[in-house]
Design a protein around this motif. Structure first.
Motif, PDB file in Angstrom:
ATOM      1  N   UNK A   1       0.812  -1.078  -0.008  1.00  0.00           N
ATOM      2  CA  UNK A   1      -0.067   0.110  -0.132  1.00  0.00           C
ATOM      3  C   UNK A   1       1.032   1.137  -0.076  1.00  0.00           C
ATOM      4  N   UNK A   2       2.096   1.170   0.843  1.00  0.00           N
ATOM      5  CA  UNK A   2       2.746   2.499   0.954  1.00  0.00           C
ATOM      6  C   UNK A   2       3.553   2.524  -0.228  1.00  0.00           C
ATOM      7  N   UNK A   3       3.830   1.518  -0.963  1.00  0.00           N
ATOM      8  CA  UNK A   3       4.706   1.699  -2.158  1.00  0.00           C
ATOM      9  C   UNK A   3       3.753   2.383  -3.306  1.00  0.00           C
ATOM     10  N   UNK A   4       2.541   1.902  -3.444  1.00  0.00           N
ATOM     11  CA  UNK A   4       1.626   2.396  -4.394  1.00  0.00           C
ATOM     12  C   UNK A   4       1.396   3.684  -3.986  1.00  0.00           C
TER      13      UNK A   4
ATOM     14  N   UNK B   1      -3.069  16.814   0.605  1.00  0.00           N
ATOM     15  CA  UNK B   1      -2.539  15.630  -0.184  1.00  0.00           C
ATOM     16  C   UNK B   1      -1.385  14.931   0.865  1.00  0.00           C
ATOM     17  N   UNK B   2      -0.472  15.968   1.493  1.00  0.00           N
ATOM     18  CA  UNK B   2       0.599  15.110   2.175  1.00  0.00           C
ATOM     19  C   UNK B   2      -0.390  14.540   3.194  1.00  0.00           C
ATOM     20  N   UNK B   3      -1.343  14.936   3.915  1.00  0.00           N
ATOM     21  CA  UNK B   3      -2.178  14.350   4.976  1.00  0.00           C
ATOM     22  C   UNK B   3      -2.629  12.912   4.586  1.00  0.00           C
ATOM     23  N   UNK B   4      -3.098  13.046   3.454  1.00  0.00           N
ATOM     24  CA  UNK B   4      -3.861  11.947   2.842  1.00  0.00           C
ATOM     25  C   UNK B   4      -2.881  10.541   2.794  1.00  0.00           C
ATOM     26  N   UNK B   5      -1.749  11.108   2.238  1.00  0.00           N
ATOM     27  CA  UNK B   5      -0.577  10.128   2.090  1.00  0.00           C
ATOM     28  C   UNK B   5      -0.077   9.492   3.186  1.00  0.00           C
ATOM     29  N   UNK B   6       0.092  10.445   4.258  1.00  0.00           N
ATOM     30  CA  UNK B   6       0.551  10.057   5.631  1.00  0.00           C
ATOM     31  C   UNK B   6      -0.366   8.970   6.249  1.00  0.00           C
ATOM     32  N   UNK B   7      -1.683   9.250   6.019  1.00  0.00           N
ATOM     33  CA  UNK B   7      -2.513   8.268   6.811  1.00  0.00           C
ATOM     34  C   UNK B   7      -2.832   7.114   5.841  1.00  0.00           C
ATOM     35  N   UNK B   8      -2.507   7.127   4.771  1.00  0.00           N
ATOM     36  CA  UNK B   8      -2.742   5.886   4.024  1.00  0.00           C
ATOM     37  C   UNK B   8      -1.416   4.959   4.527  1.00  0.00           C
ATOM     38  N   UNK B   9      -0.319   5.412   4.428  1.00  0.00           N
ATOM     39  CA  UNK B   9       0.885   4.861   4.873  1.00  0.00           C
ATOM     40  C   UNK B   9       0.558   4.100   6.466  1.00  0.00           C
TER      41      UNK B   9
ATOM     42  N   UNK C   1     -10.215  17.687  -8.246  1.00  0.00           N
ATOM     43  CA  UNK C   1      -9.233  18.061  -9.172  1.00  0.00           C
ATOM     44  C   UNK C   1      -8.482  16.948  -9.770  1.00  0.00           C
ATOM     45  N   UNK C   2      -8.004  16.628 -10.919  1.00  0.00           N
ATOM     46  CA  UNK C   2      -7.706  15.356 -11.750  1.00  0.00           C
ATOM     47  C   UNK C   2      -6.461  14.768 -10.718  1.00  0.00           C
ATOM     48  N   UNK C   3      -5.666  15.386 -10.237  1.00  0.00           N
ATOM     49  CA  UNK C   3      -4.462  14.805  -9.461  1.00  0.00           C
ATOM     50  C   UNK C   3      -5.295  13.885  -8.166  1.00  0.00           C
ATOM     51  N   UNK C   4      -6.024  14.575  -7.591  1.00  0.00           N
ATOM     52  CA  UNK C   4      -7.018  13.893  -6.672  1.00  0.00           C
ATOM     53  C   UNK C   4      -7.936  12.815  -7.154  1.00  0.00           C
ATOM     54  N   UNK C   5      -8.561  12.996  -8.188  1.00  0.00           N
ATOM     55  CA  UNK C   5      -8.980  11.804  -8.920  1.00  0.00           C
ATOM     56  C   UNK C   5      -8.171  10.385  -8.878  1.00  0.00           C
ATOM     57  N   UNK C   6      -6.797  10.840  -9.369  1.00  0.00           N
ATOM     58  CA  UNK C   6      -5.972   9.870  -9.492  1.00  0.00           C
ATOM     59  C   UNK C   6      -5.832   9.188  -8.317  1.00  0.00           C
ATOM     60  N   UNK C   7      -5.485   9.952  -6.950  1.00  0.00           N
ATOM     61  CA  UNK C   7      -5.368   9.503  -5.736  1.00  0.00           C
ATOM     62  C   UNK C   7      -6.368   8.611  -5.336  1.00  0.00           C
ATOM     63  N   UNK C   8      -7.578   9.314  -5.502  1.00  0.00           N
ATOM     64  CA  UNK C   8      -8.911   8.435  -4.787  1.00  0.00           C
ATOM     65  C   UNK C   8      -9.003   7.238  -5.481  1.00  0.00           C
ATOM     66  N   UNK C   9      -8.826   7.318  -6.837  1.00  0.00           N
ATOM     67  CA  UNK C   9      -9.084   5.970  -7.587  1.00  0.00           C
ATOM     68  C   UNK C   9      -7.910   5.108  -7.533  1.00  0.00           C
TER      69      UNK C   9
ATOM     70  N   UNK D   1      -5.528   4.991  -4.975  1.00  0.00           N
ATOM     71  CA  UNK D   1      -5.259   4.041  -3.665  1.00  0.00           C
ATOM     72  C   UNK D   1      -6.250   4.386  -2.370  1.00  0.00           C
ATOM     73  N   UNK D   2      -7.093   5.309  -2.552  1.00  0.00           N
ATOM     74  CA  UNK D   2      -7.806   5.652  -1.262  1.00  0.00           C
ATOM     75  C   UNK D   2      -8.868   4.542  -1.288  1.00  0.00           C
TER      76      UNK D   2
END
Lengths: 103, 503
Positions: free
Chosen positions: B86-89, B118-126, B241-249, B251-252
């Motif tokens: 998960x953290x690698x992705x 964005x940083x908080x989202x990444x941190x909490x997923x890790x 925003x498109x970058x967030x769509x990529x993150x949502x789809x 990894x989230x």
């Protein structure tokens, strides 16, 4: 009638969550939607207290309950702020005014 | 012992960096200067790259034999294979999205909040990936949800974004309340929320434990977009925003899935055929996702619905793993999680680049329809090729990564030698072909049609946007022709998931 206390608390949990879900399904007002979410989570908090009581582990249950309350407040604040902005854009708090994305 | 501080900094760094990023950006925006925003952007990128280095170092330390773990109060965090995938992705996709967003979000209102969230989202997923305690798992999960609420409703002058954000918030909050009821039920049965304890004494959970597990599957299922609970997904993914769509789809939704799998794997001693339930959900997801995607006219909505189908493929792999103890099925599930992150990230970023050049630059926030894509290859050859690679890989055509992962899952299904599974495999395979029915016309539109008016009037795509897109395209092709690259990740994920479930 002599009901044991855990049983009464369980009834309270079920009725709080039930009321919340009922409101969520049937209300059209954005503020009331946030209130319904709050009701459900208050049921959750009570459920944690009950679980802690049943397991004689009240201190852990209390820390969990407090954490849940904090997280839940943040969600409520975000929900209300969205509601305010929607009110500014569409001039109403009715969920029906919000169906641009339905397809 | 060097591994302990490495692991702690891996978990803590994003949360230390997020407020700093916001402050730098905010101070400079308030004074009308540009320097602070540049510092904030550089800091975001630097922290993400540092996280990748930390992750690699922690893997090296963990390979030394001793398990890397950390107690926070009573809550255990442990470095293992599932969290590693998960953290690698999330880190690879996070770096791409950050670089992509530099031009995309430039001068957007509230730009400074974007990178911090964005940083908080990444941190909490890790953190979510490494959590070994039910309640702790929920805290990371909720932190992830809260930071994405803002990001979905980011364009707060668009009422469509607000609507998507509200839908996402309400459904997600109900899901997380259900998870909490599940945790309370298991806590009432066990007196502990440590997954280690639950794993060890799982047999004594009883009815209350089963109830808790069902509630948690439904609750995490809202975030993982299992079919009856999926209605937030197309709105949220298409309005963000498109970058967030990529993150949502990318990894989230996978993070929701990982949380669910973690809980299921730890309750193996409880008995019950959870694998079959996952397979039923998988078939539903694949069918509904494909059918809904077929009738979409907006490209981002189409991609969002196709995410439903792809969650279905992953669930199918994991379902085979749990139901038949198939290592190959589980590895296939993890492999598809990985390739889907890359492919869907690539698709959303390429579409985002086109959306930026065709509409956003002119301040037009309307959605990009399929019609608008007509003939885009004449003006944007690079982006058109990358988008075609993405959609063909998503459709499962051979030289690309999507084919390898789907193939692995279907082969694992056939290897179970079960008649019902064979029927399910044929159903899934046919659905994968059906999905080409909406992917292939996109390629046709890009290359064969006459240029649409929007494309004729389109602006240039900045090179910082093309860079991550080209990188992801190369990754999709490379993993497609050389899938052994990911073996280390997949084996470890499978080892931890099934190892706990069956012992």
């Amino acid at each position: 009638m002599n009901l044991p206390i855990p049983f009464i608390v369980l009834l309270a949990v079920i009725s709080l969550a039930g009321t919340g879900f009922y409101c969520l399904l049937f209300t059209r007002n954005l503020i009331k939607v946030v209130v319904a979410l709050q009701l459900i989570v208050k049921g959750v908090v009570l459920a944690f207290v009950l679980a802690g009581h049943l397991q004689q582990n009240e201190s852990l249950a209390q820390t969990m309950a407090i954490t849940v309350i904090v997280a839940d407040t943040i969600v409520a604040v975000i929900g209300l702020s969205l509601a305010v902005q929607i009110r500014q854009h569409t001039g109403s708090l009715d969920l029906k005014a919000l169906s641009k994305l339905k397809r | 012992m060097i591994d302990q501080p490495l692991f702690i900094s891996l978990l803590a760094l994003p949360f230390l960096a997020a407020p700093l990023i916001y402050l730098f950006g905010r101070l400079s925006v308030r004074k009308g200067k540009l320097l602070g925003m540049k510092v904030a952007k550089t800091l975001t990128l630097a922290v993400l790259l540092a996280e990748i280095v930390l992750l690699v170092l922690t893997v090296k330390a963990a390979m030394g034999g001793s398990s890397v773990q950390q107690l926070i109060g009573l809550e255990l965090m442990r470095f293992d294979g599932i969290g590693l995938i998960l953290s690698a992705i999330v880190l690879v996709l996070g770096v791409c999205v950050t670089i992509f967003s530099f031009p995309y979000m430039n001068n957007e209102k509230g730009e400074e909040k974007f990178y911090a969230l964005l940083m908080m989202t990444i941190g909490s997923i890790i953190g979510l990936g490494f959590s070994y305690d039910l309640f702790n798992l929920w805290i990371w999960f909720e932190a992830m949800a809260i930071s994405t609420y803002f990001l979905v409703a980011f364009y707060n002058e668009q009422s469509a974004s607000l609507e998507a954000g509200l839908k996402y918030l309400v459904q997600s909050a109900v899901g997380s309340a259900l998870v909490l009821f599940g945790i309370a039920a298991i806590f009432a049965a066990m007196g502990s929320t440590s997954l280690e304890d639950i794993w060890q004494y799982g047999a004594q959970l009883g009815t209350l434990g089963v109830l808790g597990l069902v509630l948690m599957i439904v609750g995490f299922g809202v975030k993982a977009a299992l079919v009856p609970m999926h209605t937030w997904l197309p709105d949220a993914h298409s309005q963000a925003p498109s970058g967030i769509s990529a993150m949502l789809s990318g990894v989230v939704i996978e993070a929701g899935l990982v949380a669910m799998l973690r809980v299921i794997s730890m309750t193996g001693k409880l008995g019950g055929n959870w694998g079959y339930i996952l397979i039923i959900f998988a078939c539903l997801n694949i069918l509904v996702g494909n059918l809904m995607a077929l009738r979409q006219t907006e490209i981002k909505r189409l991609l969002a619905y196709s995410s439903l189908a792809h969650v279905g493929y992953m669930l199918f792999g994991f379902g085979i793993g749990f139901a038949f103890g198939s290592g190959a099925g589980t590895e296939g599930g993890f492999f598809h999680m990985l390739t889907h992150g890359l492919m869907k990230g690539l698709a959303f970023l390429s579409v985002g680049a086109l959306l930026y050049a065709l509409k956003l630059v002119k301040g037009d926030h309307s959605a990009l329809t399929l019609e608008d894509l007509n003939g885009a290859s004449r003006k944007y050859p690079l982006i058109a090729v990358c988008l075609s690679v993405a959609v063909l890989a998503l459709g499962g055509l051979p030289p690309f990564a999507g084919f390898m992962s789907k193939w692995m899952i279907l082969v694992a299904g056939v290897q179970t030698k079960n008649t019902w599974m064979l029927i399910a495999v044929i159903f899934v395979g046919l659905n994968s072909v059906l999905s080409l029915g909406y992917y292939a016309p996109i390629v046709n539109r890009l290359f064969k049609r006459e240029m649409s008016e929007v494309v004729t009037a389109g602006k240039r795509v900045p090179w910082t946007m093309s860079l991550p897109i080209v990188f992801l395209t190369l990754a999709v092709i490379l993993i497609g022709v050389w899938p052994m690259l990911t073996d280390f990740l997949l084996y470890n994920g499978q080892y931890f998931l099934l190892g706990y479930f069956f012992n």
